[in-house]
Write a protein that holds these residues in place. Structure first.
Motif, PDB file in Angstrom:
ATOM      1  N   THR A  45       0.683  -1.340  -0.077  1.00 48.40           N
ATOM      2  CA  THR A  45      -0.061   0.018  -0.027  1.00 48.40           C
ATOM      3  C   THR A  45       0.797   1.205  -0.112  1.00 48.40           C
ATOM      4  OG1 THR A  45      -0.150   0.297   2.176  1.00 48.40           O
ATOM      5  CG2 THR A  45      -1.836  -1.298   1.402  1.00 48.40           C
ATOM      6  N   LEU A  46       2.189   1.110   0.490  1.00 44.38           N
ATOM      7  CA  LEU A  46       2.950   2.370   0.592  1.00 44.38           C
ATOM      8  C   LEU A  46       3.168   3.060  -0.736  1.00 44.38           C
ATOM      9  CD1 LEU A  46       5.603   1.073   3.071  1.00 44.38           C
ATOM     10  CD2 LEU A  46       3.614   2.395   3.577  1.00 44.38           C
ATOM     11  N   PRO A  47       3.381   2.690  -1.894  1.00 41.43           N
ATOM     12  CA  PRO A  47       3.471   3.304  -3.109  1.00 41.43           C
ATOM     13  C   PRO A  47       2.347   3.866  -3.589  1.00 41.43           C
ATOM     14  CG  PRO A  47       4.385   1.048  -3.360  1.00 41.43           C
ATOM     15  CD  PRO A  47       3.841   0.991  -2.103  1.00 41.43           C
ATOM     16  N   SER A  48       1.080   3.375  -3.296  1.00 40.30           N
ATOM     17  CA  SER A  48      -0.113   4.030  -3.549  1.00 40.30           C
ATOM     18  C   SER A  48      -0.209   5.120  -2.644  1.00 40.30           C
ATOM     19  CB  SER A  48      -1.189   3.011  -3.368  1.00 40.30           C
ATOM     20  OG  SER A  48      -1.295   2.015  -4.633  1.00 40.30           O
ATOM     21  N   ALA A  49      -0.065   5.074  -1.406  1.00 41.45           N
ATOM     22  CA  ALA A  49      -0.314   6.098  -0.707  1.00 41.45           C
ATOM     23  C   ALA A  49       0.633   7.226  -0.596  1.00 41.45           C
ATOM     24  CB  ALA A  49      -0.055   5.424   1.014  1.00 41.45           C
ATOM     25  N   ALA A  50       1.931   7.006  -1.056  1.00 41.33           N
ATOM     26  CA  ALA A  50       2.954   8.147  -1.541  1.00 41.33           C
ATOM     27  C   ALA A  50       2.429   8.847  -2.739  1.00 41.33           C
ATOM     28  CB  ALA A  50       4.364   7.373  -1.718  1.00 41.33           C
ATOM     29  N   ASP A  52      -0.818   8.994  -3.761  1.00 38.59           N
ATOM     30  CA  ASP A  52      -1.959   9.785  -3.542  1.00 38.59           C
ATOM     31  C   ASP A  52      -1.682  11.086  -2.602  1.00 38.59           C
ATOM     32  OD1 ASP A  52      -4.839  10.018  -3.091  1.00 38.59           O
ATOM     33  OD2 ASP A  52      -4.735   9.502  -1.173  1.00 38.59           O
ATOM     34  N   LEU A  53      -0.619  10.993  -1.732  1.00 41.41           N
ATOM     35  CA  LEU A  53      -0.198  12.087  -0.925  1.00 41.41           C
ATOM     36  C   LEU A  53       0.742  13.115  -1.521  1.00 41.41           C
ATOM     37  CD1 LEU A  53       0.027  10.345   2.539  1.00 41.41           C
ATOM     38  CD2 LEU A  53      -1.868  12.085   1.617  1.00 41.41           C
ATOM     39  N   HIS A 112       3.116  13.152   7.353  1.00 47.67           N
ATOM     40  CA  HIS A 112       2.245  12.559   8.431  1.00 47.67           C
ATOM     41  C   HIS A 112       2.299  11.116   8.300  1.00 47.67           C
ATOM     42  CE1 HIS A 112      -2.171  12.920  10.149  1.00 47.67           C
ATOM     43  NE2 HIS A 112      -1.318  11.923  10.737  1.00 47.67           N
ATOM     44  N   LEU A 113       2.278  10.236   7.154  1.00 48.67           N
ATOM     45  CA  LEU A 113       2.391   8.963   7.004  1.00 48.67           C
ATOM     46  C   LEU A 113       3.976   8.661   7.425  1.00 48.67           C
ATOM     47  CD1 LEU A 113       1.474   6.439   5.792  1.00 48.67           C
ATOM     48  CD2 LEU A 113       2.400   6.895   3.542  1.00 48.67           C
ATOM     49  N   ALA A 114       4.733   9.423   7.099  1.00 48.71           N
ATOM     50  CA  ALA A 114       6.171   8.976   7.584  1.00 48.71           C
ATOM     51  C   ALA A 114       6.059   8.880   8.996  1.00 48.71           C
ATOM     52  CB  ALA A 114       7.199   9.962   6.961  1.00 48.71           C
ATOM     53  N   ALA A 115       5.452   9.969   9.592  1.00 47.66           N
ATOM     54  CA  ALA A 115       5.498   9.797  11.287  1.00 47.66           C
ATOM     55  C   ALA A 115       4.692   8.647  11.552  1.00 47.66           C
ATOM     56  CB  ALA A 115       4.606  11.088  11.683  1.00 47.66           C
ATOM     57  N   TRP A 173     -10.473  -0.564  -3.310  1.00 45.28           N
ATOM     58  CA  TRP A 173     -11.151   0.407  -2.389  1.00 45.28           C
ATOM     59  C   TRP A 173     -10.331   1.466  -1.886  1.00 45.28           C
ATOM     60  CZ3 TRP A 173     -13.361  -1.348   3.111  1.00 45.28           C
ATOM     61  CH2 TRP A 173     -14.337  -0.367   3.644  1.00 45.28           C
ATOM     62  N   SER A 174      -9.553   1.447  -1.102  1.00 48.81           N
ATOM     63  CA  SER A 174      -8.586   2.680  -0.578  1.00 48.81           C
ATOM     64  C   SER A 174      -7.318   2.059   0.157  1.00 48.81           C
ATOM     65  CB  SER A 174      -9.283   3.470   0.209  1.00 48.81           C
ATOM     66  OG  SER A 174      -8.299   4.554   0.695  1.00 48.81           O
ATOM     67  N   TRP A 175      -5.917   2.514   0.125  1.00 51.00           N
ATOM     68  CA  TRP A 175      -4.932   2.223   1.109  1.00 51.00           C
ATOM     69  C   TRP A 175      -5.530   2.424   2.523  1.00 51.00           C
ATOM     70  CZ3 TRP A 175      -2.651   6.023   3.783  1.00 51.00           C
ATOM     71  CH2 TRP A 175      -2.877   7.286   3.535  1.00 51.00           C
ATOM     72  N   ARG A 176      -6.165   3.435   2.655  1.00 50.71           N
ATOM     73  CA  ARG A 176      -6.667   3.792   3.827  1.00 50.71           C
ATOM     74  C   ARG A 176      -7.415   2.790   4.529  1.00 50.71           C
ATOM     75  NH1 ARG A 176      -5.557   9.293   4.799  1.00 50.71           N
ATOM     76  NH2 ARG A 176      -5.309  10.667   2.898  1.00 50.71           N
ATOM     77  N   ALA A 177      -7.975   2.035   3.883  1.00 50.36           N
ATOM     78  CA  ALA A 177      -9.038   1.047   4.381  1.00 50.36           C
ATOM     79  C   ALA A 177      -7.958  -0.274   4.971  1.00 50.36           C
ATOM     80  CB  ALA A 177      -9.743   0.304   3.199  1.00 50.36           C
TER      81      ALA A 177
END
Length: 461
Positions: A45-50, A52-53, A112-115, A173-177
């Motif tokens: 999920t991390l590449p998708s999150a990066a 998206d952010l 925020h994600l890195a934290a 769905w979503s990486w947040r899920a």
């Protein structure tokens, strides 16, 4: 039976699931299963999150800060375990794990994600070290290889289903899920651990007079963790900023890391120092292969994703199977010999990886290197953990476990960093990519040979 020979400390006659040990065994198994699931499932999920952010350029930091923070978490958890018993840092680490998953799920920026990932690494380090310390406090010597093999086996199912399931959830769905879901399923074992480990038998076992574990200041552990994070970021590029980060990492790690380790670790002195050093060497080799083999398969061998997935699955099964064999069928074998054998098997895996860079070899040659290396780690890692506990006097298991966690993380960072630097040097010089991969893999033979030669210095008395 006196207090010095209470069942929980080492003279119990039951098995892992006897009335004496069953609550702890079940709790530890659940903790390791869900900790492994959370650690492995979030990776896809991390590449998708990066993306998206809007933080793709900082992806190396997001990916690396977990390892850096787990180093700090291991130090804090280990010394807390020695002061107050393993139950407190273990319960705190599980609660923190739930909180950090929620922090990551609610990320509004890449920082925020890195934290969130940093805090998750902190929790993971506390949990891993506390479980090992608790095993030293809860089980007799004869049961430790078996319970450590069970802990390794608890990573098999997460390795099989965690990454692909998380990938599907992210796609559909979503990486947040993924983060929210993992937080939800981690609540129950966090509560269970807090309840099961509240009993008086889990109180701290005082260290013998004059043998108290040195307690490095928080600033020391923080400095090493910061250095590890800078190193992870620094090797991702070659401009002035990255080079300065790499230089800063070397200064911090060189200046402070030795204060977190038993005296004589870098000289491989007999006993615990050599055992701790060996953990770093073996972990560095395995996780460097795990990082570069998939990259080789994608960029050079045009391997389909199923081959890479099968390599990770095969490695997980091989690690657990090898760990089971050493804990059950080879439990009477001298541990240092199993360590030497594991290092030799890892060297064979490196040779396979080098062969896999040649166009004439099938793609699965390189993929098989991950599986063979996992066989070596299944012999290597549990045996070293048993030796570290054997070398630790009562009340010092947390100190030994934190030192093992520290060198594991430093080994991953150092070996991967040197291999990455060598890889980039060859590519920068105009060499073919396959030559760069071959050089990066070839470097791994040095720690394998060194580990095999030093294994006898970890021998138990």
């Amino acid at each position: 039976m006196t207090a010095d020979h209470a069942p929980v400390r080492g003279e119990a006659t039951g098995g892992l699931f006897s009335g004496t040990h069953a609550p702890a065994t079940v709790s530890f198994a659940a903790v390791m299963f869900l900790t492994g699931f959370a650690a492995l499932a979030v990776v896809p999920t991390l590449p998708s999150a990066a993306q998206d952010l809007d933080g793709v350029s900082l992806y190396p930091l997001v990916a690396g800060c977990f390892v850096a923070a787990s180093l700090l978490g291991g130090v804090l958890g280990g010394h807390w375990a020695d002061r107050a018993g393993a139950h407190r840092p273990l319960a705190a680490g599980m609660v923190l794990a739930v909180v950090t998953l929620l922090v990551s799920a609610a990320s509004t920026s890449i920082w925020h994600l890195a934290a969130g990932r940093f805090l998750d690494g902190l929790a993971g380090g506390m949990v891993a070290v506390s479980v090992n310390a608790a095993i030293g406090q809860a089980y007799p010597d004869r049961l430790r290889p078996r319970v450590l093999a069970l802990m390794s086996a608890c990573w098999v199912v997460p390795s099989l289903v965690g990454p692909p399931l998380a990938g599907l959830v992210t796609e559909w769905w979503s990486w947040r899920a993924v983060f929210f879901g993992l937080a939800g399923i981690t609540v129950l074992p966090a509560v269970a651990v807090a309840v099961v480990l509240r009993g008086p038998s889990w109180g701290v076992v005082p260290a013998p007079s004059g043998e108290g574990a040195p307690r490095p200041a928080l600033v020391v552990a923080t400095a090493v963790s910061l250095g590890a994070a800078l190193g992870q970021y620094g090797v991702s590029g070659w401009d002035l900023r990255h080079l300065l980060c790499t230089a800063g990492a070397l200064v911090l790690v060189t200046a402070f890391a030795s204060r977190l380790l038993p005296p004589g670790t870098w000289r491989a002195e007999r006993g615990l120092p050599a055992t701790v050093l060996l953990r770093g060497l073996g972990s560095g080799v395995f996780f460097t292969l795990e990082a570069y083999v998939p990259l080789l398969l994608i960029t050079e061998r045009d391997a389909p994703p199923v081959v890479i997935g099968l390599a990770f699955t095969g490695a997980a099964v091989a690690w657990a199977g090898s760990s089971w064999v050493q804990g059950r069928l080879l439990e009477r074998s001298p541990r240092h010999r199993l360590v030497a054998a594991g290092a030799i098997v890892q060297a064979a895996a490196v040779v396979l990886a080098i062969a896999g860079t040649l166009p004439a070899t099938p793609a699965y040659t390189a993929a098989s290197a991950m599986v063979v290396a996992a066989v070596g780690m299944g012999m290597f890692a549990p045996s070293l953990t048993v030796l570290s506990l054997t070398h630790s006097p009562p009340g010092r298991q947390g100190h030994a476990s934190s030192a093992m966690q520290t060198t594991q993380n430093l080994g991953q960072i150092a070996v991967l960093g040197f291999s990455s630097a060598l890889f980039n040097v060859f590519l920068g010089g105009g060499a073919a990519d396959a030559v760069g991969y071959g050089a990066a893999f070839g470097l791994l033979l040095a720690p394998c040979v060194l580990a095999a030669l030093l294994a006898a210095r970890a021998r138990s008395v």
